[in-house]
Design a protein around this motif. Structure first.
Motif, PDB file in Angstrom:
ATOM      1  N   GLU A 204      24.566  75.265  -8.279  1.00 31.88           N
ATOM      2  CA  GLU A 204      24.491  74.901  -7.355  1.00 31.88           C
ATOM      3  C   GLU A 204      25.610  74.774  -6.758  1.00 31.88           C
ATOM      4  O   GLU A 204      26.385  73.635  -5.846  1.00 31.88           O
ATOM      5  CB  GLU A 204      24.050  73.120  -7.196  1.00 31.88           C
ATOM      6  CG  GLU A 204      22.798  72.954  -8.496  1.00 31.88           C
ATOM      7  CD  GLU A 204      21.143  73.197  -8.085  1.00 31.88           C
ATOM      8  OE1 GLU A 204      21.497  74.447  -7.252  1.00 31.88           O
ATOM      9  OE2 GLU A 204      21.110  74.072  -9.209  1.00 31.88           O
TER      10      GLU A 204
ATOM     11  N   TYR B 167      17.521  65.463 -12.631  1.00 30.12           N
ATOM     12  CA  TYR B 167      18.738  65.770 -12.534  1.00 30.12           C
ATOM     13  C   TYR B 167      20.055  64.529 -12.113  1.00 30.12           C
ATOM     14  O   TYR B 167      19.895  63.554 -12.221  1.00 30.12           O
ATOM     15  CB  TYR B 167      19.189  66.039 -10.808  1.00 30.12           C
ATOM     16  CG  TYR B 167      19.000  67.360 -10.780  1.00 30.12           C
ATOM     17  CD1 TYR B 167      19.906  68.302 -10.359  1.00 30.12           C
ATOM     18  CD2 TYR B 167      17.716  68.221 -10.300  1.00 30.12           C
ATOM     19  CE1 TYR B 167      19.755  69.989 -10.078  1.00 30.12           C
ATOM     20  CE2 TYR B 167      17.620  69.143  -9.525  1.00 30.12           C
ATOM     21  CZ  TYR B 167      18.335  70.252  -9.573  1.00 30.12           C
ATOM     22  OH  TYR B 167      17.936  71.599  -9.309  1.00 30.12           O
TER      23      TYR B 167
ATOM     24  N   LYS C 167      24.700  65.709  -4.949  1.00 36.53           N
ATOM     25  CA  LYS C 167      24.176  66.883  -5.569  1.00 36.53           C
ATOM     26  C   LYS C 167      22.623  66.751  -6.483  1.00 36.53           C
ATOM     27  O   LYS C 167      21.637  67.221  -5.759  1.00 36.53           O
ATOM     28  CB  LYS C 167      24.603  67.787  -6.787  1.00 36.53           C
ATOM     29  CG  LYS C 167      25.624  68.594  -5.937  1.00 36.53           C
ATOM     30  CD  LYS C 167      25.338  69.943  -5.387  1.00 36.53           C
ATOM     31  CE  LYS C 167      25.755  70.669  -4.332  1.00 36.53           C
ATOM     32  NZ  LYS C 167      25.205  71.883  -3.484  1.00 36.53           N
TER      33      LYS C 167
ATOM     34  N   CYS D 196      19.319  68.180  -4.971  1.00 38.09           N
ATOM     35  CA  CYS D 196      18.612  68.753  -5.837  1.00 38.09           C
ATOM     36  C   CYS D 196      17.165  68.406  -5.246  1.00 38.09           C
ATOM     37  O   CYS D 196      16.209  69.701  -6.545  1.00 38.09           O
ATOM     38  CB  CYS D 196      19.527  69.132  -7.162  1.00 38.09           C
ATOM     39  SG  CYS D 196      20.929  70.406  -6.360  1.00 38.09           S
TER      40      CYS D 196
ATOM     41  N   ASP E 130      14.534  70.886  -5.061  1.00 35.58           N
ATOM     42  CA  ASP E 130      13.547  71.627  -6.382  1.00 35.58           C
ATOM     43  C   ASP E 130      11.581  71.176  -5.692  1.00 35.58           C
ATOM     44  O   ASP E 130      11.161  72.476  -5.688  1.00 35.58           O
ATOM     45  CB  ASP E 130      13.784  70.783  -7.439  1.00 35.58           C
ATOM     46  CG  ASP E 130      14.594  71.954  -7.788  1.00 35.58           C
ATOM     47  OD1 ASP E 130      15.801  72.644  -7.292  1.00 35.58           O
ATOM     48  OD2 ASP E 130      15.555  71.715  -8.987  1.00 35.58           O
TER      49      ASP E 130
ATOM     50  N   ASN F 130      18.115  68.988 -15.920  1.00 35.65           N
ATOM     51  CA  ASN F 130      19.043  69.726 -15.382  1.00 35.65           C
ATOM     52  C   ASN F 130      20.584  68.192 -15.817  1.00 35.65           C
ATOM     53  O   ASN F 130      20.264  68.105 -14.733  1.00 35.65           O
ATOM     54  CB  ASN F 130      19.215  69.840 -13.843  1.00 35.65           C
ATOM     55  CG  ASN F 130      18.047  70.501 -13.188  1.00 35.65           C
ATOM     56  OD1 ASN F 130      18.053  71.793 -13.565  1.00 35.65           O
ATOM     57  ND2 ASN F 130      16.692  70.505 -13.630  1.00 35.65           N
TER      58      ASN F 130
END
Lengths: 358, 358
Positions: A358, B170, B315, B319, B323, B338
């Motif tokens: 990322e 995540y 992050k 993310c 997503d 992830n």
DNA sequence: TGTTATTTTGTGTACGTGCACAAAAAAAAT
DNA sequence: ATTTTTTTTGTGCACGTACACAAAATAACA
């Protein structure tokens, strides 16, 4: 809770200021001519509200195209520069819709004239910007001067050349990464152990800026902690088919200094050393190296490399292109010097690092 | 050199297939009715070329709006969740143009009923998706079931609950991060040194999933390397004004085990321990902890904390929102699980980590 | 005051896609 | 064969911005 924002359009500003959309456009972009009266009216409205242009609409409507040329060393599969190219290609896809075209040009990293030739050649493409890895200092300065004259902005990745007017730089603070390598290695060794410092070189060419700085940082750590007596520096030449000779040198070093417990090298090819050590039956020696090349990772997983220090090459390339795009298209201010993190990788965390892009 | 791509528009496909733009649209999005003949013609063209829709134009044209609700613990300034919120806000700005509205809702991380109440309340906002930190396992399962029934997609950050139909997750592999903490600590200590393992708890509430797993991973490392005899586990209660009592416990531990050379704690508040140790004049004790809170960083820079293990909370949040956006808007397939990297930070590389926000 | 030159402003079209609605074609019913 | 119904297709406008060009307002001049 979020406020519903970003709803103000040029049309709204025009209405509020009592002028037409065209006038607002002129004020926003400082193009054409606007009477003092209208300009003031628009500026006033702009100060009161916070207008954030719809970048989607802007890119869609704009017909200006941008061509970026990315200059970096040609490489073989699995080498460091492969990751750099990956980052460029990623950026290329993402900014394609913003009408940014990314062209990639390679040069020979061991031949400065190759760099100069490639650099000269870029002008025929009428580039709007250049992103490059400045492997050759002097030549880069010459090229930079020409770019500045022609008013073509440029950015650096990997390493940096000072005193030229670049737009941004993304890379690692290599001196510090060398320092950290020293700390990591010595911290994980029993007292009084010796470290073999492998200085690799190519005939003729001097070491790259990066590797030299890493070494400097490493030696600084040694100096600060009075560890000089625990380092053996050995120079080996890196060249096709020189393995036998190198192994001989290393074997000798081990004979002369049986208390060597670890080794370090400052380029990205620590896997080569791992192989030497394996062949010499010294697989208990702790190794530290740079960059997450596939081969390095393999050695690490097999236990021959203890640490890898990484520097997010994809990010460097990607961010350099992104910043340049935003700078040119949206007139965004960008940070000039951007040091990427010094990532410390071991067998146990390398996979998460590899899988997270990322 | 790059090819000039992405130039094919719906209009072009229509021309090539000998149908109208509307028909292509219908085939692409499987809406409305299309005759078998036309469908085949369009499909054929689609197979031959590679059509990548212009996402800018698509978002601009689409009138559908999305509302995401982000659920995570309320926090005090400087705590871990502050970074999570930062990531959410970043995503909020970036996807604002894509008509994604990000709403933030907090709950009390020490009160499961507070989570349930907040969770129940989200439905009145008619959310299109939920992103949440599943602090309470059972309650999350209940909520997840309800979301699935109502066909509202949801994602996890920080930690994960299995056997529910989430869109993505995540977070860090916390067990592994505990294992790494163990390795780092023991590797940097002289042989035979002892480590003080600080198990912190709150009256009533059990430890969070994350901290429990970190501890598990740490103990696994101990187990695998037969280091049991070098660990002293001490439980201290974390509560306002309990400092004196905790310091007393720690002092006792040091008296009983004078060979303690390091300490670890599994929550993000290692700075608290650093303070205790400082007060007890044990500033030579190596400390390892989690997360780059401002206070932790300060302790590290002052030399009281040797390592921090970080997990890119911004992050994670960013993310997860990204997503979900791409999943809903562009029908993009997203990775389910992830794991973020397990970042190892020391005094020497923390600054680069902090300054790099990409 | 009328005419022309100059400055300033407003309007229209394009970008690529989504979507609604009208138009056309085909099928069914008379 | 004509009308009606149903299926299928094509067209046009909207999104927010950029940009070119025409229109309007003002200034300059006779």
């Amino acid at each position: 809770m979020e406020k519903a924002k970003g709803k103000i359009r040029i049309k709204d500003i025009a209405r509020m200021a009592g002028v037409s959309e065209g006038t607002v456009d002129r004020v926003l972009h400082q193009r054409g001519v606007v009477s003092e009266k209208s300009r003031k009216a628009v500026k006033k409205v702009l100060e009161e509200i916070d207008y954030t242009p719809n970048l989607l609409a802007r890119s869609l409507a704009s017909k200006k195209k941008y061509r970026f040329i990315c200059l970096f060393p040609a490489y073989n599969k699995g080498e460091y520069w492969e990751s750099i190219e990956k980052g460029f290609r990623q950026a290329s896809e993402e900014f394609n819709n913003y009408k940014v075209e990314v062209m990639i040009e390679y040069f020979d990293q061991f031949d400065s004239s190759s760099f100069l030739a490639t650099a000269k050649a870029v002008f025929v493409y009428n580039p709007d910007a250049i992103i490059m890895a400045p492997v050759f200092r002097q030549e880069t300065i010459l090229f930079a001067r020409e770019l500045t004259e022609k008013k073509i902005p440029f950015s650096f990745i990997d390493s940096m050349v000072e005193n030229v007017e670049f737009t941004s730089y993304y890379g690692q603070h290599s001196l510090q990464s060398g320092y950290i390598a020293g700390k990591l290695l010595f911290n994980s060794l029993p007292k009084e152990s010796k470290i073999l410092v492998l200085h690799t070189y190519r005939k003729g060419g001097s070491g790259s800026i990066q590797t030299e700085n890493r070494k400097k940082g490493f030696l600084q750590y040694i100096e600060e902690n009075n560890l000089k007596n625990f380092c053996e520096i050995l120079s080996i030449e890196i060249i096709e088919g020189n393995d036998e000779e190198n192994m001989r040198l290393i074997r000798n070093a081990f004979i002369q200094h049986p208390d060597i417990r670890a080794a370090i090298t400052f380029n990205s090819k620590v896997h080569r050393l791992a192989k030497y050590f394996k062949n010499l039956s010294h697989s208990d020696i702790k190794l530290i190296g740079y960059d997450v090349l596939e081969e390095n990772v393999k050695c690490m997983k097999e236990g021959f490399v203890s640490f890898l220090i990484a520097q997010r090459p994809e990010k460097q390339a990607y961010c350099a292109v992104r910043d340049m795009s935003f700078h040119l298209i949206f007139d965004k201010e960008v940070n000039k010097i951007n040091y990427v993190p010094i990532d410390i990788l071991m067998k146990e965390n390398i996979d998460y690092y590899l899988n997270f892009n990322e």
